[in-house]
Design a protein around this motif. Structure first.
Motif, PDB file in Angstrom:
ATOM      1  N   LEU B  41       0.527  -1.708  -0.135  1.00 52.34           N
ATOM      2  CA  LEU B  41       0.291  -0.001  -0.026  1.00 52.34           C
ATOM      3  C   LEU B  41       0.925   1.202   0.062  1.00 52.34           C
ATOM      4  O   LEU B  41       0.617   2.241  -0.275  1.00 52.34           O
ATOM      5  CB  LEU B  41      -0.979  -0.237   0.859  1.00 52.34           C
ATOM      6  CG  LEU B  41      -2.404  -0.822   0.865  1.00 52.34           C
ATOM      7  CD1 LEU B  41      -3.134  -1.290   2.483  1.00 52.34           C
ATOM      8  CD2 LEU B  41      -3.198  -0.339   0.058  1.00 52.34           C
ATOM      9  N   THR B  44       2.065   1.823  -3.719  1.00 53.91           N
ATOM     10  CA  THR B  44       0.606   2.779  -4.242  1.00 53.91           C
ATOM     11  C   THR B  44       0.547   3.951  -4.196  1.00 53.91           C
ATOM     12  O   THR B  44       0.286   4.522  -4.720  1.00 53.91           O
ATOM     13  CB  THR B  44      -0.467   1.829  -4.257  1.00 53.91           C
ATOM     14  OG1 THR B  44      -0.709   1.615  -2.615  1.00 53.91           O
ATOM     15  CG2 THR B  44       0.279   0.452  -4.579  1.00 53.91           C
ATOM     16  N   CYS B  45       0.312   4.069  -2.562  1.00 54.76           N
ATOM     17  CA  CYS B  45       0.028   4.933  -2.244  1.00 54.76           C
ATOM     18  C   CYS B  45       1.476   6.603  -2.661  1.00 54.76           C
ATOM     19  O   CYS B  45       1.424   7.198  -3.477  1.00 54.76           O
ATOM     20  CB  CYS B  45       0.006   5.531  -1.239  1.00 54.76           C
ATOM     21  SG  CYS B  45       0.387   7.619   0.079  1.00 54.76           S
ATOM     22  N   ALA B  48       0.439   6.723  -6.188  1.00 50.71           N
ATOM     23  CA  ALA B  48      -0.178   7.879  -7.269  1.00 50.71           C
ATOM     24  C   ALA B  48       0.444   9.377  -6.973  1.00 50.71           C
ATOM     25  O   ALA B  48      -0.031  10.352  -7.400  1.00 50.71           O
ATOM     26  CB  ALA B  48      -1.534   7.114  -6.123  1.00 50.71           C
ATOM     27  N   ALA B  49       0.670   9.604  -5.394  1.00 53.02           N
ATOM     28  CA  ALA B  49       1.121  11.160  -4.706  1.00 53.02           C
ATOM     29  C   ALA B  49       2.695  11.752  -6.206  1.00 53.02           C
ATOM     30  O   ALA B  49       2.191  12.753  -6.555  1.00 53.02           O
ATOM     31  CB  ALA B  49       2.010  10.218  -4.406  1.00 53.02           C
ATOM     32  N   ILE B  51       2.614  10.168  -9.158  1.00 48.10           N
ATOM     33  CA  ILE B  51       2.332  10.375 -10.604  1.00 48.10           C
ATOM     34  C   ILE B  51       1.220  12.420 -10.818  1.00 48.10           C
ATOM     35  O   ILE B  51       1.566  13.162 -11.186  1.00 48.10           O
ATOM     36  CB  ILE B  51       0.533  10.122 -11.009  1.00 48.10           C
ATOM     37  CG1 ILE B  51       1.289   8.100 -11.100  1.00 48.10           C
ATOM     38  CG2 ILE B  51      -0.417  10.329 -12.099  1.00 48.10           C
ATOM     39  CD1 ILE B  51      -0.084   7.593 -11.867  1.00 48.10           C
ATOM     40  N   PHE B  52       0.055  12.485  -9.269  1.00 48.72           N
ATOM     41  CA  PHE B  52      -0.309  13.588  -9.429  1.00 48.72           C
ATOM     42  C   PHE B  52       0.449  14.742  -8.694  1.00 48.72           C
ATOM     43  O   PHE B  52       0.543  15.723  -9.985  1.00 48.72           O
ATOM     44  CB  PHE B  52      -0.622  13.845  -7.517  1.00 48.72           C
ATOM     45  CG  PHE B  52      -1.467  14.938  -7.226  1.00 48.72           C
ATOM     46  CD1 PHE B  52      -2.427  15.651  -7.536  1.00 48.72           C
ATOM     47  CD2 PHE B  52      -1.535  15.931  -5.986  1.00 48.72           C
ATOM     48  CE1 PHE B  52      -2.894  16.798  -7.435  1.00 48.72           C
ATOM     49  CE2 PHE B  52      -1.143  16.439  -6.480  1.00 48.72           C
ATOM     50  CZ  PHE B  52      -2.183  17.186  -6.347  1.00 48.72           C
ATOM     51  N   LEU B  80       2.410   4.276 -12.872  1.00 50.31           N
ATOM     52  CA  LEU B  80       1.394   3.827 -13.413  1.00 50.31           C
ATOM     53  C   LEU B  80       1.673   2.381 -13.314  1.00 50.31           C
ATOM     54  O   LEU B  80       0.364   1.553 -13.144  1.00 50.31           O
ATOM     55  CB  LEU B  80       0.543   4.395 -14.323  1.00 50.31           C
ATOM     56  CG  LEU B  80      -0.788   4.041 -15.309  1.00 50.31           C
ATOM     57  CD1 LEU B  80      -1.940   4.193 -13.904  1.00 50.31           C
ATOM     58  CD2 LEU B  80      -1.204   5.104 -15.826  1.00 50.31           C
ATOM     59  N   LEU B  83       1.665   1.440  -9.921  1.00 53.78           N
ATOM     60  CA  LEU B  83       0.375   1.313  -9.142  1.00 53.78           C
ATOM     61  C   LEU B  83      -0.332   0.052  -9.390  1.00 53.78           C
ATOM     62  O   LEU B  83      -0.795  -0.811  -7.987  1.00 53.78           O
ATOM     63  CB  LEU B  83       0.116   2.518  -9.300  1.00 53.78           C
ATOM     64  CG  LEU B  83      -1.548   3.173  -8.400  1.00 53.78           C
ATOM     65  CD1 LEU B  83      -1.230   4.654  -8.636  1.00 53.78           C
ATOM     66  CD2 LEU B  83      -2.354   2.631  -9.464  1.00 53.78           C
ATOM     67  N   THR B  84      -0.386   0.069 -10.711  1.00 53.13           N
ATOM     68  CA  THR B  84      -1.771  -1.330 -11.324  1.00 53.13           C
ATOM     69  C   THR B  84      -1.092  -2.522 -10.837  1.00 53.13           C
ATOM     70  O   THR B  84      -1.516  -3.615 -10.696  1.00 53.13           O
ATOM     71  CB  THR B  84      -1.707  -0.971 -12.416  1.00 53.13           C
ATOM     72  OG1 THR B  84      -1.569   0.068 -12.985  1.00 53.13           O
ATOM     73  CG2 THR B  84      -2.843  -2.378 -13.348  1.00 53.13           C
ATOM     74  N   PHE B  85       0.544  -2.358 -10.723  1.00 51.93           N
ATOM     75  CA  PHE B  85       1.229  -3.767 -10.665  1.00 51.93           C
ATOM     76  C   PHE B  85       0.294  -4.432  -8.777  1.00 51.93           C
ATOM     77  O   PHE B  85       0.204  -5.459  -9.033  1.00 51.93           O
ATOM     78  CB  PHE B  85       1.979  -4.395 -11.496  1.00 51.93           C
ATOM     79  CG  PHE B  85       1.694  -4.778 -13.010  1.00 51.93           C
ATOM     80  CD1 PHE B  85       1.267  -5.839 -13.442  1.00 51.93           C
ATOM     81  CD2 PHE B  85       2.096  -3.914 -13.782  1.00 51.93           C
ATOM     82  CE1 PHE B  85       0.692  -6.316 -14.864  1.00 51.93           C
ATOM     83  CE2 PHE B  85       2.117  -3.866 -15.474  1.00 51.93           C
ATOM     84  CZ  PHE B  85       0.564  -4.926 -15.694  1.00 51.93           C
ATOM     85  N   ALA B  87      -0.414  -2.764  -6.817  1.00 52.86           N
ATOM     86  CA  ALA B  87      -2.136  -3.048  -5.829  1.00 52.86           C
ATOM     87  C   ALA B  87      -2.968  -4.247  -6.566  1.00 52.86           C
ATOM     88  O   ALA B  87      -3.469  -4.554  -5.539  1.00 52.86           O
ATOM     89  CB  ALA B  87      -2.527  -1.702  -6.765  1.00 52.86           C
ATOM     90  N   VAL B  90      -3.135  -6.521  -3.275  1.00 54.72           N
ATOM     91  CA  VAL B  90      -3.302  -6.278  -2.404  1.00 54.72           C
ATOM     92  C   VAL B  90      -5.493  -6.334  -2.777  1.00 54.72           C
ATOM     93  O   VAL B  90      -6.286  -6.890  -1.734  1.00 54.72           O
ATOM     94  CB  VAL B  90      -3.280  -5.204  -1.872  1.00 54.72           C
ATOM     95  CG1 VAL B  90      -4.216  -4.495  -0.472  1.00 54.72           C
ATOM     96  CG2 VAL B  90      -1.866  -4.240  -1.742  1.00 54.72           C
ATOM     97  N   ALA B 189     -11.314  -0.233   1.037  1.00 53.68           N
ATOM     98  CA  ALA B 189     -10.045   0.094   0.008  1.00 53.68           C
ATOM     99  C   ALA B 189      -8.736   0.068   1.036  1.00 53.68           C
ATOM    100  O   ALA B 189      -7.128  -0.372   0.328  1.00 53.68           O
ATOM    101  CB  ALA B 189     -10.192   0.703  -0.712  1.00 53.68           C
ATOM    102  N   THR B 190      -8.947   1.055   1.952  1.00 55.22           N
ATOM    103  CA  THR B 190      -7.694   1.876   2.553  1.00 55.22           C
ATOM    104  C   THR B 190      -7.280   0.858   4.043  1.00 55.22           C
ATOM    105  O   THR B 190      -6.152   1.014   4.885  1.00 55.22           O
ATOM    106  CB  THR B 190      -7.578   2.861   3.036  1.00 55.22           C
ATOM    107  OG1 THR B 190      -8.633   2.971   3.524  1.00 55.22           O
ATOM    108  CG2 THR B 190      -7.879   3.920   2.242  1.00 55.22           C
TER     109      THR B 190
END
Lengths: 424, 195
Positions: B41, B44-45, B48-49, B51-52, B80, B83-85, B87, B90, B189-190
């Motif tokens: 997690l 992935t977090c 995502a951060a 990418i943003f 990306l 993150l995709t793989f 996650a 989980v 989800a979290t």
């Protein structure tokens, strides 16, 4: 023969509850290995499809919706719409449609919209004497505005696969989404006439002004996003990031969001993104296999043998999407079907934007239909009512949504007018 | 797509009834899995951060007097993929992958459980095969580097491999769990959960 076996295997896996991504990956990998391809090829195809720059907008638009939810924007929009329409007969029905319209500019997901707004909207409706079935119906159907009105996640996926401009598809979706709003309002008008016991809420300009002030800044988000894209300031992917940053700033400003909430928000975004992106990437592998088997060409010849009329083709697409939408999720259907339908549409002179809008709306209607309508299950879960009751509630609202699709098919200018005006 | 119709049974928390050795082993495995989930997690977090932040910076650099970073787009594309793989594993544990859950509406709970177990076993098999394919790619693409950042492509695929291995192990464990206790509900989800 091989392609038929492949399709049958995938259908069997899907029926056996194997997750969609794995149902695409398994047969795709098996096919390439039997064809003697290198073992690394399927993984490279899947990874390359995931790392597509256009699709980077998907996590960012999901982030925007998640942040808007955490920032309590739905409550603000609801208070304002209630102050405006509370006095009108059936006002809470119009409020529900109006809030969904407002929220749709910040969220591209019907499921997120239904989950967030049902908790806010249905209890006041019940207290005001509306039937539960009506409340479930209007909230469920209004949630479909979100994935149609930009920023729309299905539109980003369609644009990425069909290689059309995301900004143009966003613009093409605006008028159809507004027609959906109009259609839903007509159904509200007709249904509330049968409910004489509903109570009205008093109107005051002071309340309108007070609640209106609270939504001025949140309603700046669509200006930032769409203004940025259509004004050529940002790409759609960048606009999503700027919109999410704007919404975060509002959340911090309203003291609804704290720095310690950010990891949870990013994880929520990541998991939602992964479930979509894994399907998109696995469908790329399957698309490669289908292309090797020349399936798109075969289907193209089959359809062109049935009709050479673009309108009839779009009617067939509508029917196909309505049927597929009842048993499948929009993302896998889009990623599988768009590469097959696009060449046919182009051969028949159908505008890709019209195809995109018709496909998105008709697939979204599937979210309201059993056996796997996700919005039905979300409302059933949040309101603790049987799925059947939710379905009977949304049923009258499906009619105007199908009518909107038919209008676009017979009058494609509904979708193409705005992009043409904006020079997209 | 839809929450499972049949409410899942929770695995019995019978640690107190277990012999001390078994209790310790189960606690140890639970802690290890919690740690692994937290790491996944966390990745992935971070992705995502990233990418943003990178896309926001890319938008801003056009209008601000800051030096241009050519690799921002490339790194966000890799993020990306990660993150995709990562996650994916989980999501297996949390029943978060999109699936057609028609089978869950069947009246016989035994049939539902058998099919769910079979589906989970197939997920383990497919994820395992892809982990193998990913390992092959990590090995064969080791000499390649990304155009802008110069990042070895084996790193890009290596991080994806973590998620595929995790998905394989989680689905294998999940097969046994689903056979014994039924499919877990689609969870928050979290929430970090011990599989």
């Amino acid at each position: 023969m091989t392609s038929l076996l492949l399709v049958v295997t995938i259908m069997a896996l899907l029926t056996l509850r194997v997750p969609v991504a794995f149902a695409f990956l398994g047969p795709g990998l098996g096919y390439l290995l039997l064809e003697g391809q290198s073992l690394g090829l399927p993984m490279r195809l899947v990874a390359d499809a995931t790392g597509n720059f256009v699709l980077l907008a998907v996590p960012l638009f999901i982030l925007l919706g998640v942040v808007a939810n955490h920032a309590g924007i739905a409550d603000r929009l609801f208070d304002f719409a209630l102050a405006l329409f509370g006095r009108v007969r059936g006002g809470l029905g119009y409020v529900s449609v109006g809030v969904s319209l407002g929220f749709s500019w910040m969220s591209g997901s019907a499921v997120a919209d239904a989950a967030a707004l049902s908790k806010v909207e249905i209890p006041p409706m019940l207290r005001a004497g509306y039937s539960r079935r009506f409340g479930l119906g209007v909230v469920g159907a209004s949630a479909l505005i979100a994935p149609v009105m930009p920023p729309s996640i299905p539109a980003v996926i369609f644009a990425g696969i069909a290689a059309v401009s995301t900004g143009a598809l966003f613009a093409a979706s605006v008028v159809p989404a507004l027609l959906m709003v109009l259609g839903l309002c007509v159904v509200v008008f007709l249904l509330v006439r049968r409910q004489p016991d509903i109570r009205h809420i008093g109107f005051s300009w002071a309340r309108v002004a007070e609640t209106g002030k609270r939504v001025v800044l949140p309603l700046g988000a669509p200006v930032v996003i769409l203004g940025g894209i259509l004004g050529g300031l940002f790409t759609p992917t960048e606009a999503a990031a700027v919109g999410a940053a704007y919404m975060m700033a509002l959340g911090f400003g309203y003291r609804k969001l704290k720095v310690r909430d950010l990891p949870k928000i990013f994880v929520e975004t990541a998991l939602s993104t992964a479930s979509i992106m894994l399907i998109v990437s696995s469908a790329a592998l399957l698309g490669y296999v289908l292309a090797l088997e020349r399936v798109p060409q075969a289907l193209s010849q089959l359809v062109l043998g049935i009709t050479d009329d673009g309108t009839v083709f779009l009617l067939l697409v509508l029917l196909l999407m309505l049927v597929l939408g009842t048993v499948g999720d929009a993302t896998p259907i889009l990623v599988l079907v768009v590469p097959i339908l696009m060449p046919i549409a182009l051969a028949l002179g159908v505008d890709p934007l019209v195809l995109g809008v018709v496909m998105i709306i008709s697939l979204m209607i599937g979210l309201l239909s059993p056996p796997v309508g996700t919005v039905l299950f979300v409302l059933s879960s949040t309101q603790r009512v049987p799925v059947g009751e939710v379905f009977w509630g949304v049923l009258p609202f499906i009619v105007p949504l199908i009518l909107v699709c038919l209008l676009i098919i017979f009058f494609p200018g509904i979708a193409t007018w705005l992009p043409a005006q904006l020079g997209l | 797509m839809s929450p499972a119709e049949n409410p899942p049974e929770n695995p019995p928390e019978n640690l107190a009834e277990s012999p001390p050795g078994e209790r310790g082993t189960r606690r140890g495995i639970g802690s290890l899995v919690r740690l692994l989930t937290a790491v996944e997690l966390g990745i992935t977090c971070l992705a995502a951060a990233m990418i943003f932040g990178l896309i926001l910076f890319q938008a801003a650099q056009r209008y601000l007097p800051v030096p241009s970073i050519v690799w921002a787009g490339e790194l966000s594309q890799f993020a990306l993929i990660w993150l995709t793989f990562v996650a994916a594993g989980v999501l297996v544990t949390r029943n978060g992958h999109i699936a057609i859950e028609l089978i869950d509406t069947l009246p016989s709970p035994v049939v539902v459980r058998v099919v769910q177990t079979f589906a989970m076993a197939l997920v383990a098999l497919i994820a395992g095969a892809f982990a193998w394919a990913c390992w092959e790619l990590v090995y064969s693409a080791g000499f390649l580097t990304s155009p802008a950042l110069g990042l070895p492509m084996s790193w890009v695929y290596g991080i994806a491999l973590i998620g595929l291995v995790s998905a394989t192990i989680r689905a294998a464990v999940g097969t046994v769990r689903v056979a014994r206790f039924g499919m877990p509900a689609t969870g928050d989800a979290t929430e970090v959960e011990v599989p």
